[in-house]
Scaffold this active site. Structure first.
Site, PDB file in Angstrom:
ATOM      1  CG  ASP A 175      -2.008   1.040   1.175  1.00  0.00           C
ATOM      2  OD1 ASP A 175      -1.777   2.097   0.569  1.00  0.00           O
ATOM      3  OD2 ASP A 175      -3.089   0.810   1.738  1.00  0.00           O
ATOM      4  CG  HIS A 200      -4.804   3.289  -0.506  1.00  0.00           C
ATOM      5  ND1 HIS A 200      -4.620   3.024   0.841  1.00  0.00           N
ATOM      6  CD2 HIS A 200      -5.776   4.235  -0.543  1.00  0.00           C
ATOM      7  CE1 HIS A 200      -5.406   3.779   1.563  1.00  0.00           C
ATOM      8  NE2 HIS A 200      -6.141   4.522   0.751  1.00  0.00           N
TER       9      HIS A 200
END
Length: 538
Positions: free
Chosen positions: A401, A432
């Site tokens: 992420d 993400h």
């Protein structure tokens, strides 16, 4: 592919131009270096084509064979599989793991949530394999969704306004849903910046196709919601969300309530669940790519392109309220900030009119800015009341992420290892709120239906459903089925003890009815749901 060909042709052209001046041996060395840089480095580092197991999963000591280990971590595996199936399972175990405290509900999820172990992230020479690119795509790329929204503006107790956008199919003539509908409601909380992303639109589409009633919660001034007060919602203040939930229960009294939050919007959902505890009136909740340690996230910042884009977007949204905000905050400081922390600090940690504030007041605010900043997060940190959460909460996170940051320092693994209400799906790749898969362009895969009676397709074609959306819907179905099974077992045990029949049974039923008359009516028996707290944490 075409980009790679163009790059290769450009290098060939340059190579021929250098051929006249560079000796053959040196030219071959340069060409080899160019090939290594262009092909090997982007493919392994940027696009994430490595096939090595995750260092974090190895550090946690996750076994690929057993469902539980000594550290209390549950991992995805199927017992009794053949050697070929075991090899495939071992490969998938390095891709996704369910981290939680062993419990009856955890065992039920491991057995019935097949989507958890069916994640095949994109690899190779494709932009979907890049964590950064698929994150930007889900956040910014336009999406032609067959969904329209019907807005309800809710006036709050302090005369402020928030909005609920109810998602309905674009072909549906009837814009409003009947209050007698028994369909479950899915409350969606976007990120804290108010951006309705591609991920949220796709989630609304998928939820509609599975029988849910999606409703997007918009904070004050977000997504076209009028700002009628000079008060903005703080990062982790659940007061406005609490009133919105009450309205949803009033409008749809016969349906269960589930909640999904995206990115930094998870801070609001976790704050609400912690403050309300067993009075949240929700059955289960999911956080997609949540940011847990928010104070550290604001202080450490992001890489400059992401931070610059988020700061610019927030300034554009606030610029239309510059005059009215100047009555309570220093707008010059606000719009000159270059970081997310500076914006948050100017909005909620400093006071004073920019046009008439004295220099002494400004100096006093600046000298006490650190103490005000810490005090602000004592009231708004999402995990401040995490021990009071009383419903199952699933968090879906990826180790690559680019927004949340490093996994070991940003994910509270001890929370999932010790708290039986929290479950973590941790993947190697996914970016993400991305979680692109090899079968992104098709509708293949097992979907998590609510039930055969309440999950019709409704004419909604769900193209390229995200794996995370399938996983959260299956999580909702599994928890609902588990609660129903627990209730049936509880009733059966009561009958066996003689409470379900005879004179004693009549007295028991009479007392239960008279008691319910003194308790506020709740359509989906929320008070009974929370009686299962001990049973599924055993």
């Amino acid at each position: 592919m075409y980009n790679h060909i163009i790059i290769s042709d450009a290098f060939v052209f340059c190579s021929f131009s250098l051929l006249a001046t560079v000796p053959m041996l040196e030219w071959l060395v340069i060409l080899c270096i160019v090939i290594l840089v262009v092909l090997i480095w982007p493919g392994s580092k940027y696009f994430g084509t490595e096939s090595q197991p995750s260092a974090l999963l190895q550090g946690l000591g996750i076994s690929q064979k057993a469902a539980k280990d000594k550290t209390g971590l549950c991992v995805l595996d199927r017992e009794g599989s053949s050697d070929a199936q075991t090899a495939v399972t071992d490969k998938r175990a390095r891709t996704v793991a369910l981290i939680c405290k062993p419990s009856a509900l955890a065992n039920y999820l491991l057995k019935h949530c097949r989507t958890f172990s069916n994640y095949s992230p994109c690899v190779g020479w494709t932009w979907r394999a890049s964590a950064f690119l698929q994150s930007v795509s889900e956040a910014c790329w336009p999406y032609d969704s067959p969904v329209q929204f019907v807005r309800d503006n809710l006036q709050l107790s302090d005369d402020g306004l928030v909005a609920l956008d109810w998602a309905v199919p674009s072909y549906q003539k009837r814009r409003r849903t009947s209050s007698h509908s028994t369909s479950p409601v899915l409350l969606i909380i976007p990120n804290s910046f108010g951006k309705i992303t591609r991920n949220v639109l796709k989630l609304c589409e998928t939820a509609l196709s599975h029988g849910y009633l999606p409703a997007v919660f918009n904070r004050r001034s977000h997504n076209g919601t009028p700002l009628t007060t000079v008060k903005l919602q703080q990062f982790g203040d659940p007061a406005d969300l609490r009133e919105a939930v009450r309205y949803i229960r009033y409008r749809q009294p016969a349906g269960k309530l589930y909640a999904v939050s995206e990115s930094t919007g998870s801070g609001l959902l976790l704050s609400y669940l912690g403050e309300c505890g067993s009075s949240s009136y929700m059955t289960a909740a999911v956080c997609l790519s949540p940011v847990f340690r928010c104070q550290s996230w604001f202080e450490n910042g992001l890489c400059w392109p992401l931070q610059w884009a988020l700061v610019l977007y927030q300034k554009i949204c606030l610029s239309r309220y510059r005059t009215v905000l100047g009555e309570t905050i220093q707008t010059d400081t606000l719009f000159s900030s270059c970081s997310l922390r500076g914006l948050e600090e100017a909005l909620f940690c400093q006071t004073g009119n920019a046009g008439s504030a004295a220099a002494a007041t400004l100096t006093s605010c600046n000298s006490n800015t650190s103490g005000a900043w810490d005090a602000y997060w004592e009231r708004n940190e999402p995990l401040r009341d995490v021990d009071e959460v009383a419903i199952p909460v699933l968090s879906v996170c990826a180790q690559d992420d680019p927004v949340r940051g490093h996994t070991q320092s940003t994910i509270p693994l001890e929370l999932f290892e010790t708290n039986p209400h929290f479950f973590l799906l941790l993947t190697d790749r996914g970016g993400h709120c991305g979680f692109s898969t090899q079968l992104e362009g098709s509708a293949a895969g097992a979907f998590g239906e609510v039930s055969s009676a309440t999950a019709p397709n409704n004419g909604m074609e769900s193209h390229g459903t995200n794996w995370s959306h399938k996983a959260l819907l299956e999580f909702f179905r599994a928890t609902t089925d588990f609660f129903a099974a627990e209730e049936r077992a509880k009733q059966l045990a009561a009958r066996r003890r003689g409470l379900g029949g005879g004179a004693g049974g009549r007295v028991f039923r009479h007392r239960s009815v008279s008691t319910c008359k003194r308790v506020p009516a709740c359509s989906h028996h929320i008070h009974a749901i929370y009686n299962w707290q001990r049973s599924y944490t055993r």
